[in-house]
Enzyme design. Sequence first.
Site, PDB file in Angstrom:
ATOM      1  CG  ASN A   1      86.893  72.627  58.989  1.00 42.50           C
ATOM      2  OD1 ASN A   1      86.170  73.388  59.633  1.00 42.50           O
ATOM      3  ND2 ASN A   1      88.211  72.654  59.087  1.00 42.50           N
TER       4      ASN A   1
ATOM      5  CB  THR B   1      89.981  79.130  69.819  1.00 42.36           C
ATOM      6  OG1 THR B   1      89.390  80.224  69.109  1.00 42.36           O
ATOM      7  CG2 THR B   1      89.284  77.853  69.425  1.00 42.36           C
TER       8      THR B   1
ATOM      9  N   GLY C   1      92.813  86.744  64.739  1.00 42.48           N
ATOM     10  CA  GLY C   1      93.324  88.054  64.363  1.00 42.48           C
ATOM     11  C   GLY C   1      93.279  88.272  62.861  1.00 42.48           C
ATOM     12  CB  THR C   2      94.500  86.198  60.008  1.00 38.45           C
ATOM     13  OG1 THR C   2      95.770  86.088  60.652  1.00 38.45           O
ATOM     14  CG2 THR C   2      94.723  86.443  58.539  1.00 38.45           C
TER      15      THR C   2
ATOM     16  CD  GLN D   1      94.590  76.991  62.514  1.00 36.84           C
ATOM     17  OE1 GLN D   1      95.197  77.774  63.217  1.00 36.84           O
ATOM     18  NE2 GLN D   1      94.643  75.702  62.711  1.00 36.84           N
TER      19      GLN D   1
ATOM     20  CB  SER E   1      87.280  82.478  62.418  1.00 34.75           C
ATOM     21  OG  SER E   1      88.530  83.108  62.602  1.00 34.75           O
TER      22      SER E   1
ATOM     23  CD  GLU F   1      67.386  83.702  41.683  1.00 40.69           C
ATOM     24  OE1 GLU F   1      66.566  82.838  41.996  1.00 40.69           O
ATOM     25  OE2 GLU F   1      68.073  83.638  40.651  1.00 40.69           O
TER      26      GLU F   1
END
Length: 450
Positions: A228, A179, A144-145, A11, A140, A254
């Site tokens: 964001n 979260t 979990g993902t 997410q 993140s 670089e």
Amino acid sequence: MRECISVHVGQAGVQIGNACWELYCLEHGIQPDGQMPSDKTIGTGDDSFNTFFSETGSGKHVPRAVYVDLEPTVVDEVRTGTYRQLFHPEQLITGKEDAANNYARGHYTIGKEIVDLVLDRIRKLADQCTGLQGFLIFHSFGGGTGSGFTSLLMERLSVDYGKKSKLEFAVYPAPQVSTAVVEPYNSILTTHTTLEHSDCAFMVDNEAIYDICRRNLDIERPTYTNLNRLIGQIVSSITASLRFDGALNVDLTEFQTNLVPYPRIHFPLVTYAPVISSEKAYHEQLTVSEITNTCFEPANQMVKCDPRHGKYMACCLLYRGDVVPKDVNAAIAAIKTKRSIQFVDWCPTGFKVGINYQPPTVVPGGDLAKVQRAVCMLSNTTAIAEAWARLDHKFDLMYAKRAFVHWYVGEGMEEGEFSEAREDLAALEKDYEEVGLDSTEADDTAGEEF
């Protein structure tokens, strides 16, 4: 061409991706359907922006990006949103069930079912490139993902594209707001697994960005969109030199060469200036030296830690807009005379500068003011070890009681992986500590061991 492929995982990765691609499109004048009226050479990809966009024969510009999430809702918003025509449907990959904030689900059980499909899509994008430079991976640490699947993907990318750079943009769990309860577990497991596969990781923590939005933009209750968009500006600044022709251009490798003194010490701190609302910008001049000084204030950093407690190893200043080298040199000279900024004694010069004449673009109706010049500072400082120490402490509190561990073991992980990951992070903290020692002190400690 030196192309970059962006991979947005989970997410956080997908939503940051939305903000970034929205901004890239505005910067290059690409419409939401992928058409670019200003591009006269249809079908030939020799412009600088082709590092991030590929062109079809009909003149459509398609992001070189893949969105991956193990559950569909967030990516479905892209499939139905404003930019739905921009992406190739195959670039938006979703699974059926969530990783449920569980690293083990993202890395083992559910992740492994989808990883070959993702690599297949990435391979297709890579085949369209003439000289792939590397990957930008957005995720993140806490989800979990974001934690589990990213680390699996990084391992596989290292196998398939050994020498290509992999840069991460990672959302680090904020010190106060959280979260998920198991964030410390996921973060430490993913950091341990990706440490050897990532060349450079730019961390941002939500709380630091909340504070910047509240303080500088007067947004009382910042939403993820606010956060964001700010992260998007930062990513845009870092990648601007890849997408535009500039005076002092910087490419992916670089960054690493100048920011990473040792392979494991690859977590630069990001600062961006000026973050300012339109009402205020109207009354301020924001000279090069002002925005440069702003970068050295802890309040403007994207991760909560205090560089005044640490030492700088390297520092990269990426300017964009109306900036000339003379002003930059003056600004840096002024900073060097201030004794508040300490460099390690083995790296006396430590400033790399990039200048790009393309002024910063802002999303219309957004919170940020349109300014003539901006700077993004990437600094490798020993102070970021504070962030690891905080996380390790939280991990220890939970792990001492083996809280929540059964969820991970139930998905096929072994308890040994926890302790192994924790030891690796303890070593990382130690590495930072040793790097910060003066070379004479370091020699003394080395002598005592034998």
